[in-house]
Write a protein that holds these residues in place. Structure first.
Motif, PDB file in Angstrom:
ATOM      1  N   LEU A   4      31.447  39.539  -5.841  1.00  0.00           N
ATOM      2  CA  LEU A   4      32.695  39.864  -6.526  1.00  0.00           C
ATOM      3  C   LEU A   4      33.109  41.286  -6.187  1.00  0.00           C
ATOM      4  CD1 LEU A   4      31.734  38.576 -10.078  1.00  0.00           C
ATOM      5  CD2 LEU A   4      33.187  37.417  -8.427  1.00  0.00           C
ATOM      6  N   SER A   5      34.389  41.537  -6.192  1.00  0.00           N
ATOM      7  CA  SER A   5      34.912  42.893  -6.074  1.00  0.00           C
ATOM      8  C   SER A   5      35.387  43.346  -7.441  1.00  0.00           C
ATOM      9  CB  SER A   5      36.101  42.926  -5.102  1.00  0.00           C
ATOM     10  OG  SER A   5      35.684  42.577  -3.815  1.00  0.00           O
ATOM     11  N   ARG A   6      35.035  44.557  -7.822  1.00  0.00           N
ATOM     12  CA  ARG A   6      35.447  45.121  -9.100  1.00  0.00           C
ATOM     13  C   ARG A   6      35.835  46.570  -8.881  1.00  0.00           C
ATOM     14  NH1 ARG A   6      36.941  42.320 -12.943  1.00  0.00           N
ATOM     15  NH2 ARG A   6      38.001  41.746 -11.078  1.00  0.00           N
ATOM     16  N   LYS A   7      36.768  47.037  -9.667  1.00  0.00           N
ATOM     17  CA  LYS A   7      37.181  48.436  -9.653  1.00  0.00           C
ATOM     18  C   LYS A   7      36.575  49.133 -10.857  1.00  0.00           C
ATOM     19  CE  LYS A   7      41.564  47.426  -7.408  1.00  0.00           C
ATOM     20  NZ  LYS A   7      43.025  47.419  -7.539  1.00  0.00           N
ATOM     21  N   LYS A   8      36.676  50.448 -10.879  1.00  0.00           N
ATOM     22  CA  LYS A   8      36.167  51.228 -11.997  1.00  0.00           C
ATOM     23  C   LYS A   8      36.752  50.697 -13.305  1.00  0.00           C
ATOM     24  CE  LYS A   8      35.570  55.861 -13.702  1.00  0.00           C
ATOM     25  NZ  LYS A   8      36.448  56.689 -14.436  1.00  0.00           N
ATOM     26  N   ASP A  17      26.559  36.459 -23.146  1.00  0.00           N
ATOM     27  CA  ASP A  17      26.215  37.694 -23.831  1.00  0.00           C
ATOM     28  C   ASP A  17      25.768  38.857 -22.944  1.00  0.00           C
ATOM     29  OD1 ASP A  17      23.904  36.428 -23.089  1.00  0.00           O
ATOM     30  OD2 ASP A  17      23.099  36.236 -25.103  1.00  0.00           O
ATOM     31  N   ILE A  18      26.029  38.791 -21.647  1.00  0.00           N
ATOM     32  CA  ILE A  18      25.704  39.912 -20.765  1.00  0.00           C
ATOM     33  C   ILE A  18      26.982  40.367 -20.079  1.00  0.00           C
ATOM     34  CG2 ILE A  18      24.389  40.687 -18.757  1.00  0.00           C
ATOM     35  CD1 ILE A  18      22.316  38.515 -19.489  1.00  0.00           C
ATOM     36  N   GLU A  19      27.292  41.648 -20.227  1.00  0.00           N
ATOM     37  CA  GLU A  19      28.488  42.221 -19.597  1.00  0.00           C
ATOM     38  C   GLU A  19      28.057  43.392 -18.719  1.00  0.00           C
ATOM     39  OE1 GLU A  19      32.831  44.165 -20.711  1.00  0.00           O
ATOM     40  OE2 GLU A  19      31.402  43.718 -22.307  1.00  0.00           O
ATOM     41  N   ILE A  20      28.522  43.381 -17.484  1.00  0.00           N
ATOM     42  CA  ILE A  20      28.250  44.468 -16.545  1.00  0.00           C
ATOM     43  C   ILE A  20      29.582  45.121 -16.207  1.00  0.00           C
ATOM     44  CG2 ILE A  20      27.343  45.092 -14.282  1.00  0.00           C
ATOM     45  CD1 ILE A  20      25.512  42.624 -14.521  1.00  0.00           C
ATOM     46  N   THR A  21      29.659  46.435 -16.450  1.00  0.00           N
ATOM     47  CA  THR A  21      30.894  47.189 -16.247  1.00  0.00           C
ATOM     48  C   THR A  21      30.674  48.251 -15.183  1.00  0.00           C
ATOM     49  OG1 THR A  21      31.468  46.873 -18.571  1.00  0.00           O
ATOM     50  CG2 THR A  21      32.651  48.610 -17.400  1.00  0.00           C
ATOM     51  N   ILE A  22      31.654  48.403 -14.294  1.00  0.00           N
ATOM     52  CA  ILE A  22      31.619  49.475 -13.307  1.00  0.00           C
ATOM     53  C   ILE A  22      32.040  50.756 -14.029  1.00  0.00           C
ATOM     54  CG2 ILE A  22      32.481  50.313 -11.093  1.00  0.00           C
ATOM     55  CD1 ILE A  22      30.895  47.624 -10.986  1.00  0.00           C
ATOM     56  N   ILE A  23      31.122  51.700 -14.142  1.00  0.00           N
ATOM     57  CA  ILE A  23      31.376  52.943 -14.855  1.00  0.00           C
ATOM     58  C   ILE A  23      31.945  53.999 -13.914  1.00  0.00           C
ATOM     59  CG2 ILE A  23      30.305  54.797 -16.207  1.00  0.00           C
ATOM     60  CD1 ILE A  23      30.413  52.049 -17.607  1.00  0.00           C
ATOM     61  N   LYS A  29      27.376  55.307  -4.064  1.00  0.00           N
ATOM     62  CA  LYS A  29      26.693  54.839  -5.269  1.00  0.00           C
ATOM     63  C   LYS A  29      27.686  54.275  -6.275  1.00  0.00           C
ATOM     64  CE  LYS A  29      22.821  57.989  -5.008  1.00  0.00           C
ATOM     65  NZ  LYS A  29      22.037  59.010  -5.710  1.00  0.00           N
ATOM     66  N   VAL A  30      27.247  53.216  -6.932  1.00  0.00           N
ATOM     67  CA  VAL A  30      28.037  52.602  -7.996  1.00  0.00           C
ATOM     68  C   VAL A  30      27.246  52.763  -9.288  1.00  0.00           C
ATOM     69  CG1 VAL A  30      29.007  50.442  -8.862  1.00  0.00           C
ATOM     70  CG2 VAL A  30      29.042  50.917  -6.412  1.00  0.00           C
ATOM     71  N   LYS A  31      27.871  53.255 -10.320  1.00  0.00           N
ATOM     72  CA  LYS A  31      27.215  53.405 -11.623  1.00  0.00           C
ATOM     73  C   LYS A  31      27.637  52.227 -12.489  1.00  0.00           C
ATOM     74  CE  LYS A  31      26.740  57.496 -13.341  1.00  0.00           C
ATOM     75  NZ  LYS A  31      26.968  58.799 -14.039  1.00  0.00           N
ATOM     76  N   LEU A  32      26.628  51.485 -12.978  1.00  0.00           N
ATOM     77  CA  LEU A  32      26.873  50.290 -13.774  1.00  0.00           C
ATOM     78  C   LEU A  32      26.487  50.520 -15.228  1.00  0.00           C
ATOM     79  CD1 LEU A  32      25.183  47.660 -11.415  1.00  0.00           C
ATOM     80  CD2 LEU A  32      27.613  48.205 -11.564  1.00  0.00           C
TER      81      LEU A  32
END
Length: 76
Positions: A4-8, A17-23, A29-32
């Motif tokens: 998947l592609s995700r932006k900040k 019940d699991i959510e992963i957010t691009i911080i 580096k990507v901070k999750l």
């Protein structure tokens, strides 16, 4: 593997019940941020593999202690 592609500040949901957010994204580096129930263990993969290796070593250790010896250690 799902890719998947995700932006900040965008997220993905795993199950109910699991959510992963691009911080943040800096250089390479990507901070999750991961929001999951407390009963779900979350580890970096290299740490997870170390844990698995240590668990495997521990299960293969040969102890000379048998159940009768353990019973003898318990104070009456």
């Amino acid at each position: 593997m799902l890719i998947l592609s995700r932006k900040k500040d965008e997220s993905i949901i795993i199950g109910d019940d699991i959510e992963i957010t691009i911080i943040g994204i800096e250089d390479d580096k990507v901070k999750l941020g991961i929001n999951a129930p407390k009963n779900i263990d979350i580890h970096r993969k290299e740490i997870y593999l170390q844990i698995q290796e240590e668990n495997q070593k521990a299960s293969q250790m040969k102890n000379n202690i048998n159940i009768d010896q353990l019973k003898g250690l318990i104070k009456k």
